[in-house]
Design an enzyme around this catalytic site. Structure first.
Site, PDB file in Angstrom:
ATOM      1  N   LYS A  25     -19.940 -29.269  -2.998  1.00  0.00           N
ATOM      2  CA  LYS A  25     -20.340 -30.411  -2.166  1.00  0.00           C
ATOM      3  C   LYS A  25     -19.286 -30.671  -1.073  1.00  0.00           C
ATOM      4  CE  LYS A  25     -21.595 -35.205  -2.578  1.00  0.00           C
ATOM      5  NZ  LYS A  25     -21.420 -36.393  -3.374  1.00  0.00           N
TER       6      LYS A  25
ATOM      7  N   LYS B   8     -47.667 -18.179  20.798  1.00  0.00           N
ATOM      8  CA  LYS B   8     -47.716 -17.649  19.424  1.00  0.00           C
ATOM      9  C   LYS B   8     -48.930 -16.746  19.205  1.00  0.00           C
ATOM     10  CE  LYS B   8     -45.015 -21.491  17.609  1.00  0.00           C
ATOM     11  NZ  LYS B   8     -44.273 -21.849  16.423  1.00  0.00           N
TER      12      LYS B   8
ATOM     13  N   ASN C  62     -38.066 -32.149   6.536  1.00  0.00           N
ATOM     14  CA  ASN C  62     -38.843 -33.054   7.389  1.00  0.00           C
ATOM     15  C   ASN C  62     -39.817 -33.847   6.524  1.00  0.00           C
ATOM     16  OD1 ASN C  62     -41.444 -31.541   7.178  1.00  0.00           O
ATOM     17  ND2 ASN C  62     -40.161 -29.941   8.091  1.00  0.00           N
TER      18      ASN C  62
ATOM     19  N   PRO D 156     -36.804 -17.843  11.168  1.00  0.00           N
ATOM     20  CA  PRO D 156     -37.881 -16.994  11.700  1.00  0.00           C
ATOM     21  C   PRO D 156     -39.096 -17.845  12.041  1.00  0.00           C
ATOM     22  CG  PRO D 156     -37.674 -16.734   9.310  1.00  0.00           C
ATOM     23  CD  PRO D 156     -36.501 -17.566   9.757  1.00  0.00           C
ATOM     24  N   ASP D 157     -39.795 -17.508  13.121  1.00  0.00           N
ATOM     25  CA  ASP D 157     -41.051 -18.200  13.447  1.00  0.00           C
ATOM     26  C   ASP D 157     -42.189 -17.387  12.818  1.00  0.00           C
ATOM     27  OD1 ASP D 157     -43.458 -19.133  14.620  1.00  0.00           O
ATOM     28  OD2 ASP D 157     -42.294 -20.030  16.245  1.00  0.00           O
ATOM     29  N   ILE D 158     -42.695 -17.884  11.709  1.00  0.00           N
ATOM     30  CA  ILE D 158     -43.669 -17.125  10.909  1.00  0.00           C
ATOM     31  C   ILE D 158     -44.969 -16.939  11.681  1.00  0.00           C
ATOM     32  CG2 ILE D 158     -44.823 -16.999   8.667  1.00  0.00           C
ATOM     33  CD1 ILE D 158     -42.718 -19.146   7.710  1.00  0.00           C
TER      34      ILE D 158
ATOM     35  N   ASP E 255     -37.245 -25.409  11.906  1.00  0.00           N
ATOM     36  CA  ASP E 255     -36.946 -24.449  12.975  1.00  0.00           C
ATOM     37  C   ASP E 255     -35.530 -23.895  12.843  1.00  0.00           C
ATOM     38  OD1 ASP E 255     -39.358 -24.353  14.467  1.00  0.00           O
ATOM     39  OD2 ASP E 255     -38.970 -26.399  15.161  1.00  0.00           O
TER      40      ASP E 255
ATOM     41  N   PHE F  34     -50.806 -25.155  13.682  1.00  0.00           N
ATOM     42  CA  PHE F  34     -50.794 -26.596  13.890  1.00  0.00           C
ATOM     43  C   PHE F  34     -49.660 -26.911  14.861  1.00  0.00           C
ATOM     44  CE2 PHE F  34     -53.299 -29.405  11.012  1.00  0.00           C
ATOM     45  CZ  PHE F  34     -54.073 -28.420  10.405  1.00  0.00           C
TER      46      PHE F  34
END
Ligand code: PMT
Length: 403
Positions: A289, A342, A210, A305-307, A279, A324
């Site tokens: 390749k 969370k 991103n 994983p969602d840390i 995500d 954030f």
């Protein structure tokens, strides 16, 4: 007022080959709108002409103890009057020895002896001179007087030897100066910060990522360090230099970031997750390749994983968790949802569609959302935003405990 702008710095330059670098430091000070007055030793004036410093600062340069010019009457007292700090760079073994023993035999050492403002010393010399017990003793002695030091770097020295003794980078000296002007209200705390994107590889040439540059997270790290915290920064792939005096752990993937965070979270009083963690990741990695096909390809993605959620699920007593939320719509609703889901103390919500907010810009506008209220800050530099986040964290730590 951000950075060193408006600060009055008395800049002492002494006789080392690194004196030419001081000219560049002076340029940086002037560019940042600090007011720098240069005092050189006679030896420094042999390496670089005072004219260079006077042209760069637009001000007179002082070096003669016995100059009779009218503005120099009582120069040893007047030069430091009104200054916010003294910076000595490069500082030779000779100057360090002079200062350590309170000698007032040139203008610079006399000015420093007569001053009662913070002094930052940036040593630069041959590595044998630096490691000599006399120099080390002098450095310790000055540190015990409250003088601040910026450690010299290691590398090839002017004499051709390789070792310690190179003048530190301007970044390190600048951070030291900024820390003098910041409150030390985070002293005694360890803060763990994540920054930047993660990269999830698809094949040896391609990855999913991103637009995060790491600027917000690095601003949090620098401002926390200036305010006295011990800082651990877990950074995804970014193009930013490692900030001085900060432990930086470089990672690439979300899984690596998770491991780095989990290994260190137990030592942290505050964890701030400003990283933009991917995500999803490709379910398989192709060793070679992937070739073009006329019909295109389907990429199968699996959840990372969602840390932050994991930290929230196993939160340590007294630890403050800050997340954030990068949003493009329904900022308040999404921020609130993430705050609760969370299980964090504070959500910093920012808009990723704004021209001056979110990804890869120098500024941000955030809403600080806790369980009681949401406060939207003005558009600020990322460092100013970071400082406001630390103010809020301190307020939460000092307020009544959460039910
Ligand atoms: O780096 P810059 O260019 O300066 O840009 C700054 C920023 C826009 C990246 C930053 O201000 C920001 O918003 N960071 C969070 C980005 C994000 O991933 O937001 P999110 O809403 O998807 O995630 C919510 C929170 O969960 C975040 O704290 C995130 O770190 C965390 N998370 C998300 C996914 C995941 N798998 N693990 C996580 O820990």
């Amino acid at each position: 007022m951000p950075g060193l702008s408006g600060k009055r710095i008395l800049f002492g330059v002494t006789g080392s080959i690194a004196a030419y670098k001081a000219a560049d430091w002076l340029r940086s000070l002037v560019k940042e709108e600090a007011m720098a007055t240069v005092v050189m030793t006679e030896a420094a004036a042999r390496f670089v002409s005072p004219l260079t410093f006077s042209a760069l600062s637009g001000q007179a340069v002082y070096h003669d103890m016995f100059d009779q010019a009218p503005d120099l009457v009582m120069a040893h007292i007047n030069l430091s009057r009104g200054a916010d700090a003294i910076l000595v760079a490069p500082a030779t073994a000779q100057t360090i020895a002079r200062l350590a023993h309170g000698m007032a035999d040139n203008l610079l050492s006399t000015v420093i002896l007569a001053a009662r403002i913070p002094v930052v010393i940036c040593p630069a010399m041959n590595s044998q001179m630096l490691s000599h017990p006399a120099t080390q003793d002098n450095i310790r002695r000055l540190a015990s007087f409250g003088y601040h030091f910026v450690q010299p770097g290691r590398g090839e020295l002017a004499c051709g030897e390789i070792g310690d003794g190179r003048l530190a980078d301007w970044d390190a000296a600048r951070e030291k100066l900024l820390s003098l002007f910041a409150p030390d209200d985070l002293k005694g705390q360890t803060v763990l910060i994540t920054a930047g994107p993660t990269r999830e590889a698809l094949d040896p040439a391609r990855f999913l990522s991103n637009r995060s540059s790491g600027k917000m997270g690095f601003a949090l790290a620098r401002t926390a360090r200036r305010r006295g915290a011990t800082v651990i920064l877990v950074a995804g792939p970014v193009q930013l230099p490692d900030p001085p005096e900060i432990e930086v752990v470089h990672v690439t993937t979300a899984e690596e970031m998770r491991r780095a965070v989990m290994d260190r979270a137990a030592t942290a009083h505050v964890v701030v997750k400003s990283a933009a963690v991917a995500d999803f990741r490709p379910s398989t990695y192709a060793d070679h390749k992937i070739k073009k096909t006329p019909q295109g390809i389907q990429i199968d993605l699996i959840k990372n994983p969602d840390i932050l959620a994991e930290l929230g699920a196993h939160r340590l007593s007294g630890q403050i968790l800050v997340g954030f939320a990068a949003e493009s719509r329904d900022h308040a609703g999404e921020g609130q949802r993430k705050l609760i889901e969370k299980n964090v103390d504070l959500m910093v919500v920012n808009d990723i569609l704004g021209k001056a907010t979110g990804f890869d810009v120098e500024t941000n506008q955030v809403t600080l959302m806790d369980r009681e209220a949401a406060v939207t800050l003005p558009l600020l530099s990322k460092e100013e935003t970071a400082d406001r986040i630390w103010d809020k964290v301190l307020q939460m730590q000092n307020g009544p405990p959460r039910p």
